[in-house]
Scaffold this motif. Structure first.
Motif, mmCIF file in Angstrom:
data_model
loop_
_atom_site.group_PDB
_atom_site.id
_atom_site.type_symbol
_atom_site.label_atom_id
_atom_site.label_comp_id
_atom_site.label_asym_id
_atom_site.label_seq_id
_atom_site.Cartn_x
_atom_site.Cartn_y
_atom_site.Cartn_z
ATOM 1 N N VAL A 24 44.030 7.591 74.006
ATOM 2 C CA VAL A 24 45.551 8.208 73.808
ATOM 3 C C VAL A 24 45.649 8.553 72.338
ATOM 4 C CG1 VAL A 24 46.039 5.560 72.924
ATOM 5 C CG2 VAL A 24 47.771 6.950 73.752
ATOM 6 N N HIS A 25 46.076 9.918 72.423
ATOM 7 C CA HIS A 25 46.351 10.809 71.115
ATOM 8 C C HIS A 25 45.013 10.909 70.432
ATOM 9 C CE1 HIS A 25 50.512 9.939 71.774
ATOM 10 N NE2 HIS A 25 50.815 8.979 70.953
ATOM 11 N N ASN A 26 43.898 10.737 71.154
ATOM 12 C CA ASN A 26 42.650 11.067 70.583
ATOM 13 C C ASN A 26 42.192 10.179 69.497
ATOM 14 O OD1 ASN A 26 40.001 12.515 70.700
ATOM 15 N ND2 ASN A 26 40.693 13.789 68.951
ATOM 16 N N LEU A 58 47.078 0.552 75.814
ATOM 17 C CA LEU A 58 46.262 1.884 75.865
ATOM 18 C C LEU A 58 44.972 2.040 75.015
ATOM 19 C CD1 LEU A 58 49.599 3.995 75.355
ATOM 20 C CD2 LEU A 58 48.255 3.311 77.619
ATOM 21 N N SER A 62 41.822 3.215 76.537
ATOM 22 C CA SER A 62 40.821 4.130 76.062
ATOM 23 C C SER A 62 39.443 3.694 75.691
ATOM 24 C CB SER A 62 41.346 4.394 74.561
ATOM 25 O OG SER A 62 42.805 5.032 75.016
ATOM 26 N N ARG A 120 34.866 18.049 80.740
ATOM 27 C CA ARG A 120 36.178 17.537 80.956
ATOM 28 C C ARG A 120 37.157 17.470 79.567
ATOM 29 N NH1 ARG A 120 39.420 14.033 79.222
ATOM 30 N NH2 ARG A 120 37.748 13.903 77.244
ATOM 31 N N HIS A 121 38.336 17.946 79.859
ATOM 32 C CA HIS A 121 39.380 17.916 78.766
ATOM 33 C C HIS A 121 40.635 17.750 79.433
ATOM 34 C CE1 HIS A 121 39.250 21.989 80.058
ATOM 35 N NE2 HIS A 121 40.295 22.377 79.645
ATOM 36 N N THR A 122 41.534 17.592 78.368
ATOM 37 C CA THR A 122 43.256 17.563 78.839
ATOM 38 C C THR A 122 43.794 18.871 78.897
ATOM 39 O OG1 THR A 122 43.185 15.185 77.821
ATOM 40 C CG2 THR A 122 45.376 16.246 78.524
ATOM 41 N N LEU A 196 45.625 15.050 67.569
ATOM 42 C CA LEU A 196 45.747 16.432 68.490
ATOM 43 C C LEU A 196 46.035 17.491 67.725
ATOM 44 C CD1 LEU A 196 47.836 14.263 70.619
ATOM 45 C CD2 LEU A 196 45.912 15.251 71.703
ATOM 46 N N ARG A 213 54.913 14.654 78.207
ATOM 47 C CA ARG A 213 55.282 13.813 76.890
ATOM 48 C C ARG A 213 55.610 14.880 75.806
ATOM 49 N NH1 ARG A 213 53.865 9.453 73.870
ATOM 50 N NH2 ARG A 213 52.079 8.651 75.337
ATOM 51 N N TRP A 257 38.488 10.672 86.285
ATOM 52 C CA TRP A 257 38.667 11.714 85.599
ATOM 53 C C TRP A 257 37.297 12.891 85.615
ATOM 54 C CZ3 TRP A 257 41.939 11.981 80.596
ATOM 55 C CH2 TRP A 257 42.541 13.381 80.274
ATOM 56 N N PRO A 269 46.749 12.544 81.952
ATOM 57 C CA PRO A 269 47.447 11.091 82.087
ATOM 58 C C PRO A 269 49.090 11.262 81.362
ATOM 59 C CG PRO A 269 45.377 11.151 80.687
ATOM 60 C CD PRO A 269 45.577 12.396 80.769
ATOM 61 N N LEU A 270 49.676 10.421 81.811
ATOM 62 C CA LEU A 270 51.088 10.312 81.373
ATOM 63 C C LEU A 270 51.369 9.091 81.015
ATOM 64 C CD1 LEU A 270 53.228 12.594 83.712
ATOM 65 C CD2 LEU A 270 52.037 13.371 81.625
ATOM 66 N N SER A 271 51.394 8.673 79.633
ATOM 67 C CA SER A 271 51.503 7.101 79.456
ATOM 68 C C SER A 271 52.934 6.707 78.910
ATOM 69 C CB SER A 271 50.290 6.873 78.276
ATOM 70 O OG SER A 271 50.368 7.581 77.373
ATOM 71 N N ARG A 314 36.213 15.428 67.630
ATOM 72 C CA ARG A 314 35.695 14.039 67.620
ATOM 73 C C ARG A 314 35.307 13.565 66.527
ATOM 74 N NH1 ARG A 314 38.285 14.348 71.983
ATOM 75 N NH2 ARG A 314 37.686 13.484 74.041
HETATM 76 C C1 LIG Z 1 45.233 5.790 77.685
HETATM 77 C C2 LIG Z 1 45.592 7.165 77.749
HETATM 78 C C3 LIG Z 1 46.710 7.762 77.385
HETATM 79 C C4 LIG Z 1 47.072 9.110 77.300
HETATM 80 N N1 LIG Z 1 48.343 9.744 77.391
HETATM 81 C C5 LIG Z 1 48.750 10.979 77.399
HETATM 82 C C6 LIG Z 1 50.183 11.173 77.353
HETATM 83 O O1 LIG Z 1 50.882 10.472 77.693
HETATM 84 N N2 LIG Z 1 50.285 12.686 77.342
HETATM 85 C C7 LIG Z 1 49.278 13.594 77.170
HETATM 86 O O2 LIG Z 1 49.286 14.799 77.281
HETATM 87 N N3 LIG Z 1 47.856 13.336 77.324
HETATM 88 C C8 LIG Z 1 47.722 11.869 77.346
HETATM 89 N N4 LIG Z 1 46.180 11.202 77.182
HETATM 90 C C9 LIG Z 1 45.188 12.334 76.929
HETATM 91 C C10 LIG Z 1 44.758 12.293 75.439
HETATM 92 O O3 LIG Z 1 45.499 12.923 74.554
HETATM 93 C C11 LIG Z 1 43.257 13.070 75.210
HETATM 94 O O4 LIG Z 1 42.325 12.469 76.328
HETATM 95 C C12 LIG Z 1 42.942 13.018 73.843
HETATM 96 O O5 LIG Z 1 43.720 13.689 73.107
HETATM 97 C C13 LIG Z 1 41.292 13.982 73.893
HETATM 98 O O6 LIG Z 1 41.459 15.047 74.377
HETATM 99 P P1 LIG Z 1 40.511 15.362 75.693
HETATM 100 O O7 LIG Z 1 40.897 14.473 77.033
HETATM 101 O O8 LIG Z 1 40.782 16.885 75.884
HETATM 102 O O9 LIG Z 1 39.144 15.142 75.242
HETATM 103 C C14 LIG Z 1 46.204 10.071 77.203
HETATM 104 C C15 LIG Z 1 44.625 9.666 77.266
HETATM 105 C C16 LIG Z 1 44.258 8.207 77.453
HETATM 106 C C17 LIG Z 1 43.095 7.791 77.481
#
Ligand SMILES: Cc1cc2nc3c(=O)[nH]c(=O)nc-3n(C[C@H](O)[C@H](O)[C@H](O)COP(=O)(O)O)c2cc1C
Length: 331
Positions: A24-26, A58, A62, A120-122, A196, A213, A257, A269-271, A314
């Motif tokens: 969450v929020h890296n 969270l 994580s 993998r990335h978001t 982030l 978010r 994932w 993810p949307l938390s 990281r």
């Molecule tokens: C428990 C959890 C909750 C997360 N919630 C959100 C979220 O609400 N919105 C979002 O855009 N990304 C969310 N993320 C993604 C993280 O921001 C992301 O995994 C982190 O910044 C690392 O980046 P990467 O996934 O590109 O490696 C979440 C990740 C995890 C593990």
């Protein structure tokens, strides 16, 4: 190399590889301790979201994702291991211990997933109009089930309920000064290897049915005109609402994932809907009482025409992996 140093090297390398895990929020709220015959996963509570995640839900999810990464990395290197979750009631910060390692054949499925870890990335851009193949949804769902959680694919009405809940959660969080300050902190420290950076956050709000978010500040990632019409929304859930189940939910998240990445499916993810108590209850009703919600996942096919966001930074291995208990340990 002696068998003991082979083992401790493998443990340190698995812990370092686990640094690719999403959080969450890296925040990367984990700390690994390499022992002569075991690997311990501890919480890094100094990186817990005290305003957004006071219960550590969270944080545990994580850390569970990092635990799954480490397990897969060991299996890929040909180590069988026994995992004990929350092994010491007297030490709540100790989330898991991997021990009783024995050499075995490297697992080819695990090797493929390890390759997916660094890819993998978001990707927070709207997804393309290409539908997610049904077979891929089936595989992702099975990956979750294999880790002891469940994935419910939401139907049209449930997506509308989710959209309303996500909108409400967003307004509740936007009105909370402590949450805003926490978000501002984690979106302005990417030079430390956590948080982030602007280039992974959308430059403008995305026009989607389910609001994503609001990070409280515009990023610099171009989003384009896409929508989420072809997105599949899914709810990760399970039988309990305890730390042990949050940890397992994180392992399931990682499994889902990495599987999605292997299949060319993007996951976000949307938390916020889980962070806000009221909307978490709404999600429980969406599940019709069959489980406790852990996380919402948006699945889709990323826009192939434009480059996606870069990788989020990281922490360096030595900042999260403590090898002081083993002689000659790495990194
Ligand atoms: C428990 C959890 C909750 C997360 N919630 C959100 C979220 O609400 N919105 C979002 O855009 N990304 C969310 N993320 C993604 C993280 O921001 C992301 O995994 C982190 O910044 C690392 O980046 P990467 O996934 O590109 O490696 C979440 C990740 C995890 C593990």
């Amino acid at each position: 190399m002696s068998q003991e140093s082979q083992l401790t090297t493998a443990l340190a390398e698995a812990a370092t590889t686990a640094g690719h895990a999403p959080s969450v929020h890296n925040t990367q709220p984990w700390r690994w301790r390499v022992l002569p015959d075991a690997l311990e996963l501890h919480t890094a509570t100094d990186r817990q979201l005290l305003a957004g995640d006071p219960e550590g839900r969270l944080l545990a999810i994580s850390c569970g994702a990092a635990l799954h990464h480490a397990r897969v990395a060991l299996a890929a290197e040909g180590w069988r291991t026994v995992v004990r979750r929350l092994p010491d009631p007297g030490d709540p910060g100790l989330l898991a211990r991997l021990s009783d390692l024995t050499p075995t054949e490297p697992d080819p499925d695990a090797m493929r997933l390890v390759q997916c870890m660094s890819v993998r990335h978001t990707d927070r851009r709207p997804v393309s109009d290409e539908p997610v193949p049904t077979d891929a949804i089936g595989e992702i769902t099975r990956a979750v089930t294999a880790e002891g959680s469940r994935l419910q694919i939401l139907d049209r009405d449930q997506v509308l309920e989710l959209a309303a809940a996500a909108g409400h959660a967003g307004s509740v969080e936007a009105e909370d000064p402590e949450l805003r300050a926490e978000l501002a902190y984690w979106t302005s420290r990417a030079d430390t290897g956590t948080g982030l950076p602007a280039n992974v956050l959308p430059a403008e709000p995305t026009q989607t049915t389910v609001p994503s978010r609001d990070f409280g500040r515009p990023g610099s990632l171009p989003v384009g005109p896409g929508h989420d019409h072809a997105a599949v929304y899914a709810l990760l859930h399970g039988d309990e609402d305890e730390r042990d189940s949050w940890l397992r939910a994180g392992e399931a998240l990682s499994a889902a994932w990495l599987t999605a990445t292997r299949l060319g499916v993007s996951a976000v993810p949307l938390s916020a809907v889980v962070e806000v108590e009221g909307t978490r209850q709404t999600l429980r009703q969406v599940l019709a009482g069959i489980g406790f919600p852990y996380l919402v996942l948006r699945l889709g096919i990323a826009d192939p025409a434009h480059a996606g966001p870069p990788h989020t930074p990281r922490l360096a291995g030595e900042q999260v992996v403590d090898t002081s208990a083993v002689r000659g340990g790495r990194p």
